[in-house]
Structures are given as C-alpha cells and as structure tokens.
Design an enzyme around this catalytic site. Structure first.
Site, PDB file in Angstrom:
ATOM      1  N   ARG A  42       7.084 -73.824  54.627  1.00 33.61           N
ATOM      2  CA  ARG A  42       5.685 -74.012  54.997  1.00 33.61           C
ATOM      3  C   ARG A  42       4.935 -72.682  54.972  1.00 33.61           C
ATOM      4  NH1 ARG A  42       3.042 -76.782  60.426  1.00 33.61           N
ATOM      5  NH2 ARG A  42       3.384 -74.739  61.324  1.00 33.61           N
ATOM      6  N   GLU A 244       5.846 -90.327  62.536  1.00 32.84           N
ATOM      7  CA  GLU A 244       4.585 -89.603  62.728  1.00 32.84           C
ATOM      8  C   GLU A 244       4.043 -89.044  61.417  1.00 32.84           C
ATOM      9  OE1 GLU A 244       4.568 -87.155  66.196  1.00 32.84           O
ATOM     10  OE2 GLU A 244       3.534 -85.513  65.195  1.00 32.84           O
ATOM     11  N   GLU A 270      -3.122 -86.154  64.694  1.00 33.76           N
ATOM     12  CA  GLU A 270      -3.243 -84.777  65.194  1.00 33.76           C
ATOM     13  C   GLU A 270      -4.246 -83.976  64.374  1.00 33.76           C
ATOM     14  OE1 GLU A 270       1.016 -83.776  64.474  1.00 33.76           O
ATOM     15  OE2 GLU A 270       0.239 -81.940  63.604  1.00 33.76           O
ATOM     16  N   HIS A 320      -1.136 -84.403  70.744  1.00 37.98           N
ATOM     17  CA  HIS A 320      -0.374 -83.494  69.889  1.00 37.98           C
ATOM     18  C   HIS A 320      -0.196 -82.145  70.581  1.00 37.98           C
ATOM     19  CE1 HIS A 320      -0.653 -80.157  66.803  1.00 37.98           C
ATOM     20  NE2 HIS A 320       0.532 -80.677  66.575  1.00 37.98           N
ATOM     21  N   GLU A 340       3.788 -83.843  74.463  1.00 41.71           N
ATOM     22  CA  GLU A 340       4.744 -83.131  73.608  1.00 41.71           C
ATOM     23  C   GLU A 340       5.051 -81.748  74.184  1.00 41.71           C
ATOM     24  OE1 GLU A 340       3.252 -82.726  69.599  1.00 41.71           O
ATOM     25  OE2 GLU A 340       5.242 -82.276  68.774  1.00 41.71           O
TER      26      GLU A 340
END
Ligand SMILES: [Mg+2]
Length: 389
Positions: A42, A244, A270, A320, A340
């Site tokens: 990423r 998700e 989110e 989120h 979370e």
C-alpha cells in the site's frame, strides 16, 4: 461564547495511529492491486501520514480542539483561507448553524473529501468547546451514556503467515476481545490461488479462536462483484460477522447485489460522507452495517444524523477506527454495538525510537472494552510534541 481565533496545525502523524505506517508494508488487498506496479505494498501509492488539529478559542479563553486526517496538508489551507471567515465572531454554541453554513459555503469544492474532513475537525472542536463550557463530557451533552462502557474489536490480523496469525488471534482472545477483524490478502489480480489464500487466512483465524468469537474481514475496496460472488461461497462456512468494503465506495450496485448473494453481512462506509452519502447506501439497501468515521463524515453533528437514518432503516453503525470521538459517539447512540481498535500484534513491536502519543489522557481498552471518559469535552489533550516530529 464568541469565537476569537481558529488555529489549524498539521502534524506528520496518522490519525489512525501507528497502524497506518505499518500498513504501508504489511500485506493486504487494496484498490490499486489490479495495477502490477502497485500490488506489492500500500505504501507504493499511499499518501504521507498527516493529521490536522483545529483549535477554536472563544472570548472567554476556552479552547476546543478537533482533528482529522490531512494526508496532503490541505486542511489548514481550506480552514485559513475560507472556513475561518465564517467562524470568527460567531457564537461557538451555535453548532448546528455553523455546520450548515460551512457545508453550504463549501459546496462548489466540498460535499465529500478534504472539505468535509476540515468541517469534521471544526465540528469536533465545537463539541469539545461545548463540553468544556458545560464542564461535562461530550457524551453527556448528547444524552448519554446508553451503556457504561463500550465493547471494542481487535482490528489487525494481516496475512503475515499462518503461524503468526494463529498466535495473534489467540492473543486477542486471551486479552478479552470477543471480536476481531482480519485483512484479505488478495483480489481479482491473483486468480484462484489468491482466492484459496483468502479462504485459508479466514479458516486459520476461525480455527484459532473457535466458535464463540466473532470474526470479520476487510477487503479495503480491492474486489469487484464477480470476484466477491465467488469468494463469499467459499467463505460462508466460517460464519463471518461481516465482509467490509468489498468494492469502491461509489459502487453501491455491487454492494447491493452482494447482499443478495450471501448471508454474510455486508459493511462499508468508512470513505463515505454526510447524511446524503449514507442515505444513498440505505436507499439502495447496499449494506447491513455502516461504518462512518467522525473525522471524515462531518463530525459528531453529522454522525448523529447518520445514526438516525440507520436506526429508522434497521441498520447497525460500527464507526471506522479508534479515537476519543468514537468513544463519546458510541456512548451516546443506541445503534452502535461496538467500536474498532488497532492493537499491536503480538509478533510486532513499536519502532525503536520512542513514539509520542497523539493525545494525553486517551482511554485504552481493557478486556475488550473501553470505559466512559470523565473529563470535560472530548476528554483528551493533543500532545504538543507531535507537531515537532
Ligand atoms: Mg476498513
């Protein structure tokens, strides 16, 4: 409570904490995995970590602080060159009117994205200020608490190898978590082998934690509908609590179709903004669970409106990411069963250099739950040292 100054500062830190830095190299599927040059990590495409802290001061010397993500350093610019003009001299207690005027004034370049992140941070600062003025925690101003403390779920479990993942999942059970979320490793670019690896990751965690722990998994916008249609058939035996962000945030047709394909609950949101964005999700019956982030979607003011829509539609809200704002939010809303949390996996360690906390007095979960803050406002102080990192 006339507003006398609005100060916005950028810090080279992620609002999501150390997880955002670690995820730049940890394996997980992303929306850019279909491009070979970006499939490995990423970090190959993600922005530099950044957050903005907005401090709003009133004529009687009270200061409220709010914050949001600020990867491209755009937030101080938007607030200083435009939004602050609609705040200075106004009554800080008129939160609804200030929110609405800022939303309307930014419509040509706002509605979603960085302008809404800036508005979110301002809204949170105004609520912090209101709490401090009333000498009460924000959740009490919102009519809470609806429960004495909030369950949190452990959100990590990247596909770093079966043995490490097994140990990590078992550690969360031992720490008292009743629910945990993992990341899928692969999407459509990796064919049947990738599908098998996705399934093995889920099977491994289910095997490690047994039947009495909720497990769920995040595709971080990295799938398409046909891929998801095949994947859910493989995953149904593992009793996932949700899948998700299977698709891009605007691809609501795929979300809605996926709900027709499987009994596994479908979640997302989110990366969605305002009541108008969430209303479209609800209208299309695209999700079972929506996951607004108060640092993006429009702050606490808009988060409450999104909860009202969800309540009326029979949809669950699970915000989120972790943070002081979401503790107050969950304490004040009946439609939020848990929030979370990003724990440090047992196989990992923080960097050698001491990492300054973003906040002083931030509550941390114990035994899978986090308690109610007792300080006025949002109950935390931003650590001045993060601005010098
Ligand atoms: Mg997610």
């Amino acid at each position: 409570m006339k507003i006398t100054s609005v100060r916005t500062r950028h810090a080279n830190r992620s609002i999501w904490g150390h997880l955002a830095e670690r995820e730049k190299t940890l394996p997980l599927v992303t929306p850019l995995d279909i491009y070979p040059q970006f499939e490995e990590t990423r970090g190959s495409w993600f922005w530099d970590s950044g957050m903005a802290v907005v401090e709003i001061e009133t004529e009687d010397g009270l200061v409220g602080a709010g914050w949001c993500e600020d990867g491209c350093s755009a937030i101080p610019l938007i607030i200083e060159t435009h939004m602050s003009r609609l705040l200075i001299g106004q009554d800080a207690g008129e939160i609804e009117g200030l929110w609405d005027r800022l939303f309307r004034a930014t419509l040509p370049y706002g509605r979603k994205g960085v302008a809404l992140q800036a508005l979110s941070a301002i809204d949170l600062a105004l609520w912090d200020l209101a709490g401090k003025a009333a000498n009460k925690p924000v959740y009490q101003l919102l009519g809470g608490p609806v429960q004495p403390d909030i369950p949190v779920y452990a959100s990590a479990l990247h596909p770093v190898g079966a043995d490490k993942v097994t140990a990590e999942a078992k550690a969360y059970v031992a720490e008292g978590y009743k629910a945990m979320k993992m990341r899928f490793p692969y999407g459509p670019g990796h064919g049947i082998d990738g599908m098998r690896a996705n399934e093995e990751h889920i099977a491994n965690v289910r095997d490690a934690v047994g039947d009495d722990i909720e497990i769920m998994a995040d595709a971080y916008m990295g799938w398409d509908f046909l891929y998801a249609k095949k994947m859910v058939k493989r995953l149904e035996p593992y009793r996932l609590a949700w899948i998700e962000e299977a698709f891009l945030p605007d691809d609501l047709n795929s979300y809605a179709k996926l709900r027709q394909e499987t009994d596994i609950p479908v979640s997302g949101g989110e990366h969605e903004y305002t009541r108008f964005g969430f209303e479209q999700i609800i209208e299309k019956e695209a999700m079972d669970i929506i996951q607004p982030d108060l640092r993006r979607c429009g702050g606490l003011s808009e988060g409450r409106r999104i909860c009202s829509l969800a309540l009326a539609a029979g949809i669950t809200v699970i915000p989120h990411a972790y943070g002081p704002t979401h503790i107050h939010f969950a304490l004040a809303e009946t439609v939020i069963p848990m929030i979370e949390y990003f724990p440090l996996p047992c196989w990992d360690a923080l960097p050698d250099a001491e990492v300054e906390p973003i906040f002083h007095d931030e509550l941390q979960p114990k035994n899978g739950r986090v308690g109610a803050p007792d300080k006025p406002g949002l109950g935390v102080t931003v650590n001045e040292k993060i601005f010098n990192d």
